[in-house]
Design an enzyme around this catalytic site. Sequence first.
Site, short mmCIF file in Angstrom:
data_model
loop_
_atom_site.label_atom_id
_atom_site.label_comp_id
_atom_site.label_asym_id
_atom_site.label_seq_id
_atom_site.Cartn_x
_atom_site.Cartn_y
_atom_site.Cartn_z
N SER A 1 0.88 -1.19 0.00
CA SER A 1 0.00 0.00 0.00
C SER A 1 0.90 1.22 0.00
O SER A 1 2.09 1.12 0.33
CB SER A 1 -0.84 -0.01 1.28
OG SER A 1 -1.46 1.24 1.51
N TYR B 1 -2.03 -1.39 10.34
CA TYR B 1 -1.99 -1.47 8.87
C TYR B 1 -0.65 -0.92 8.35
O TYR B 1 0.01 -1.55 7.52
CB TYR B 1 -3.16 -0.68 8.30
CG TYR B 1 -3.43 -0.86 6.83
CD1 TYR B 1 -4.15 -1.95 6.35
CD2 TYR B 1 -2.97 0.08 5.90
CE1 TYR B 1 -4.43 -2.10 5.00
CE2 TYR B 1 -3.24 -0.07 4.54
CZ TYR B 1 -3.97 -1.15 4.10
OH TYR B 1 -4.23 -1.31 2.75
P1 NAD Z 1 -11.42 -6.14 -0.21
O1 NAD Z 1 -12.01 -6.01 1.15
O2 NAD Z 1 -12.25 -5.84 -1.39
O3 NAD Z 1 -10.77 -7.59 -0.41
C1 NAD Z 1 -10.08 -8.23 0.61
C2 NAD Z 1 -10.02 -9.70 0.30
O4 NAD Z 1 -9.31 -10.37 1.36
C3 NAD Z 1 -11.41 -10.35 0.23
O5 NAD Z 1 -11.42 -11.37 -0.76
C4 NAD Z 1 -11.56 -10.97 1.61
O6 NAD Z 1 -12.47 -12.07 1.65
C5 NAD Z 1 -10.14 -11.43 1.84
N1 NAD Z 1 -9.85 -11.68 3.25
C6 NAD Z 1 -10.02 -10.86 4.31
N2 NAD Z 1 -9.66 -11.49 5.44
C7 NAD Z 1 -9.26 -12.74 5.07
C8 NAD Z 1 -8.80 -13.88 5.80
N3 NAD Z 1 -8.68 -13.86 7.13
N4 NAD Z 1 -8.49 -14.99 5.11
C9 NAD Z 1 -8.63 -15.04 3.76
N5 NAD Z 1 -9.07 -13.99 3.02
C10 NAD Z 1 -9.38 -12.87 3.69
O7 NAD Z 1 -10.13 -5.19 -0.15
P2 NAD Z 1 -9.14 -4.66 -1.28
O8 NAD Z 1 -9.20 -3.18 -1.19
O9 NAD Z 1 -9.33 -5.33 -2.58
O10 NAD Z 1 -7.76 -5.09 -0.62
C11 NAD Z 1 -6.88 -6.03 -1.18
C12 NAD Z 1 -5.46 -5.69 -0.74
O11 NAD Z 1 -5.10 -4.42 -1.26
C13 NAD Z 1 -5.28 -5.61 0.78
O12 NAD Z 1 -4.05 -6.17 1.15
C14 NAD Z 1 -5.28 -4.13 1.03
O13 NAD Z 1 -4.57 -3.78 2.20
C15 NAD Z 1 -4.58 -3.64 -0.21
N6 NAD Z 1 -4.80 -2.21 -0.53
C16 NAD Z 1 -6.06 -1.73 -0.73
C17 NAD Z 1 -6.22 -0.38 -1.00
C18 NAD Z 1 -7.56 0.24 -1.22
O14 NAD Z 1 -7.63 1.48 -1.31
N7 NAD Z 1 -8.62 -0.52 -1.39
C19 NAD Z 1 -5.10 0.45 -1.06
C20 NAD Z 1 -3.85 -0.08 -0.85
C21 NAD Z 1 -3.71 -1.43 -0.58
#
Ligand code: NAD
Length: 262
Positions: A144, A157
């Site tokens: 991130s 985080y």
């Molecule tokens: P999201 O909530 O849409 O997806 C998260 C995924 O992780 C889902 O499939 C969920 O079921 C799964 N998950 C959560 N806990 C779990 C567990 N204990 N075991 C197995 N699976 C689990 O979120 P996203 O925004 O797509 O995030 C994906 C990645 O991107 C994360 O690592 C997040 O930190 C990172 N990220 C997101 C953003 C943002 O702005 N959305 C920015 C930077 C980084």
Amino acid sequence: MKTLENRVALVTGSTSGIGLAMARRFALAGAEVVMNGFGDPAEIDALRESIALDSKTRVHFIPADLSKADDAQMLVKQTLAICGRIDVLVNNAGIQHVAPIHEFPDERWEAVIAINLSSAFYTSKIALPAMHQNGWGRIINIASAHGLVASVNKSAYVAAKHGIVGLTKATALENAKRGVTCNAICPGWVDTPLVRKQIVARAEAQKISVEEATRSLVGEKQPNERFVTPEQLAELALFLCSDAAANMTGSAYTMDGGWTAQ
Ligand code: NAD
């Protein structure tokens, strides 16, 4: 072009958001894909089937709770049992919790560190020997902007994401002579359920509309004032799997609308 034909790709947390877009993109590029994550079983199966239909490749779903070390290791072992190999591992599953350190619940700290950081260690630990056997592998850790800079009220985080950037470098160095690369992707704001929760909380706290909360959340950090899309991130991940990226390892690639340039 089917650049991932005959490759097996495991994407953790791919039932939603960024991971789902990556699973879909990799399948369209010809990979046999293993999905993982939480959600309604019927909806997950519908997603899995639609990706398989569109891509005409095999798409599997393996449930695993990545807050647990055993589950994380079992996920890769089952991938190897079902698919016979693993070529691409995307450590994407992640959660967020927002609170100042003095109010941060211990259990939320442990969960954020376990899912966002430790699970990548456990999956990599099992995947690496299989990649060594093939002399080829790609590990992509979804970090991130918070892997490079901090924000208030996101201690767990920020710690986990800085940690995964460090793990990425260590993994890259240890495997540099084995045809295995490891890189981190550092997105800015992406409109997924993880961020929606923060927008709704901001709208409620500041008594403003969801639209205003969205504008202020994105604009506060990203000079371009636009969400990064899961599809854009999936293209970057696919590029990191290409031969052109064979010498890119140990790096953290931002796609953050200028967030960390400030
Ligand atoms: P999201 O909530 O849409 O997806 C998260 C995924 O992780 C889902 O499939 C969920 O079921 C799964 N998950 C959560 N806990 C779990 C567990 N204990 N075991 C197995 N699976 C689990 O979120 P996203 O925004 O797509 O995030 C994906 C990645 O991107 C994360 O690592 C997040 O930190 C990172 N990220 C997101 C953003 C943002 O702005 N959305 C920015 C930077 C980084």
